[in-house]
Design a protein around this motif. Structure first.
Motif, PDB file in Angstrom:
ATOM      1  N   ASP A  73       0.776  -1.219   0.018  1.00 11.91           N
ATOM      2  CA  ASP A  73      -0.070  -0.020   0.021  1.00 11.91           C
ATOM      3  C   ASP A  73       0.895   1.233   0.152  1.00 11.91           C
ATOM      4  N   SER A  74       1.889   1.287   0.581  1.00 14.82           N
ATOM      5  CA  SER A  74       2.594   2.596   1.021  1.00 14.82           C
ATOM      6  C   SER A  74       4.206   1.981   0.826  1.00 14.82           C
ATOM      7  N   ILE A  75       5.025   2.801   0.149  1.00 15.13           N
ATOM      8  CA  ILE A  75       6.414   2.519   0.001  1.00 15.13           C
ATOM      9  C   ILE A  75       7.123   3.343   1.185  1.00 15.13           C
TER      10      ILE A  75
ATOM     11  N   PHE B 193       2.330  10.483   7.723  1.00 17.31           N
ATOM     12  CA  PHE B 193       1.591  10.262   6.414  1.00 17.31           C
ATOM     13  C   PHE B 193       2.242   8.877   5.770  1.00 17.31           C
ATOM     14  N   SER B 194       1.750   8.604   4.678  1.00 16.71           N
ATOM     15  CA  SER B 194       2.256   7.208   3.912  1.00 16.71           C
ATOM     16  C   SER B 194       2.452   7.825   2.503  1.00 16.71           C
ATOM     17  N   ILE B 195       3.299   7.393   1.747  1.00 14.94           N
ATOM     18  CA  ILE B 195       3.304   7.727   0.465  1.00 14.94           C
ATOM     19  C   ILE B 195       3.186   6.422  -0.348  1.00 14.94           C
TER      20      ILE B 195
ATOM     21  N   SER C  71       4.123   7.529  -6.835  1.00 13.85           N
ATOM     22  CA  SER C  71       3.581   8.805  -6.765  1.00 13.85           C
ATOM     23  C   SER C  71       4.635   9.809  -6.763  1.00 13.85           C
ATOM     24  N   THR C  72       4.261  11.063  -7.193  1.00 13.71           N
ATOM     25  CA  THR C  72       5.311  12.325  -7.030  1.00 13.71           C
ATOM     26  C   THR C  72       4.777  12.996  -5.922  1.00 13.71           C
ATOM     27  N   ASN C  73       5.538  13.495  -5.135  1.00 15.23           N
ATOM     28  CA  ASN C  73       5.051  14.274  -3.851  1.00 15.23           C
ATOM     29  C   ASN C  73       6.283  15.279  -3.579  1.00 15.23           C
ATOM     30  N   ALA C  74       5.643  16.556  -2.939  1.00 15.71           N
ATOM     31  CA  ALA C  74       6.699  17.636  -2.542  1.00 15.71           C
ATOM     32  C   ALA C  74       6.305  17.775  -1.324  1.00 15.71           C
ATOM     33  N   ILE C  75       7.376  18.439  -0.652  1.00 15.52           N
ATOM     34  CA  ILE C  75       7.306  18.711   0.742  1.00 15.52           C
ATOM     35  C   ILE C  75       8.061  20.204   0.730  1.00 15.52           C
TER      36      ILE C  75
ATOM     37  N   LEU D  63      10.406   2.157   5.227  1.00 11.55           N
ATOM     38  CA  LEU D  63      10.963   2.042   3.856  1.00 11.55           C
ATOM     39  C   LEU D  63      10.923   1.137   3.182  1.00 11.55           C
ATOM     40  N   ASN D  64       9.985   0.649   2.233  1.00  9.71           N
ATOM     41  CA  ASN D  64       9.614  -0.490   1.458  1.00  9.71           C
ATOM     42  C   ASN D  64       9.430  -1.499   2.484  1.00  9.71           C
TER      43      ASN D  64
END
Length: 230
Positions: free
Chosen positions: A2-4, A29-31, A35-39, A67-68
């Protein structure tokens, strides 16, 4: 999966002259993979500290980073380095190329660290993708800032990372060069199916990602899905 990347109740504080300085406080949060994400956030808001914790470069004071599927908090420094080598790519504002190595050799470094064989053709292919096939024998000081950042892009993708962390990747570049580097970054990322997490002051760059997480005062102030790019 579900999330990396899964961040749970993450906090980071430092002791300074008998006082506790809280840099990050209860971040969650989960990524999603691919996906592409900005902080984003003002200077001193904790963005770069957060990136370092997500990538396993530093250890949190509270909470956890997965992580993974690997819980980083329980690992030794060497084990975290191994996880990074297997899963993570990095792009930095100041390029961080090794000055005594040529462009080609810089791209080959992550592959050599993994003990892979026949790495030269892959490194050459990546230099070609970033438009520097004819510059492989040049040293970093013989390259412009934009060219150095394109070499660092090729290096970041050389070990086929599952997740790529980019800290102000266009911070030291002029507008025209920034646009070229951004285009390459998103193209390479899409082709490789990599998950991208950008830390940036540049709201135009952030707007090109599928999700924007805004940090303020060490906490998540906003978490916006950008429907145009999601």
């Amino acid at each position: 999966m579900d999330s990396i990347l899964k961040i749970s109740h993450l906090g980071k504080s430092y002791q300074n002259a008998g006082r506790t300085l809280v840099v990050l406080d209860d971040i969650n949060f989960s990524i999603s993979p691919g996906s592409t994400n900005a902080i984003v956030g003002p200077s001193g808001s904790g963005k770069t500290t957060l990136l370092g914790l997500c990538a396993g470069l530093d250890r949190s004071t509270t909470g956890s980073v997965e992580l993974n599927g690997i819980a980083l908090d329980k690992l030794t420094e060497d084990e975290r380095a191994e996880v990074r080598n297997r899963n993570v790519g990095f792009i930095f504002q100041n390029f961080q190329l090794l000055p005594t190595l040529t462009a080609l050799e810089n791209v080959m470094v992550p592959l050599e660290l993994r003990g892979e064989k026949n790495i030269r053709p892959r490194a050459l292919e990546l230099l070609d993708k970033v438009g520097l096939a004819d510059r492989g024998h040049h040293y970093p000081l013989q390259l412009s800032g934009g060219e150095q950042q394109r070499v660092s892009l090729a290096r970041a993708f050389s070990n086929q990372p599952k997740i790529l962390f980019a800290d102000e990747p266009t911070g030291n570049l002029d507008a025209e060069t920034s646009e070229k580097v951004e285009g390459l970054l998103f193209d390479l990322n899409r082709d490789a199916g990599t998950t991208l997490i950008l830390v940036t002051h540049d709201l135009e760059l952030a707007a090109k990602t599928g999700r924007i997480i805004r940090i303020k005062g060490g906490r998540v102030a906003e978490d916006i899905i950008n429907k145009h790019n999601a």
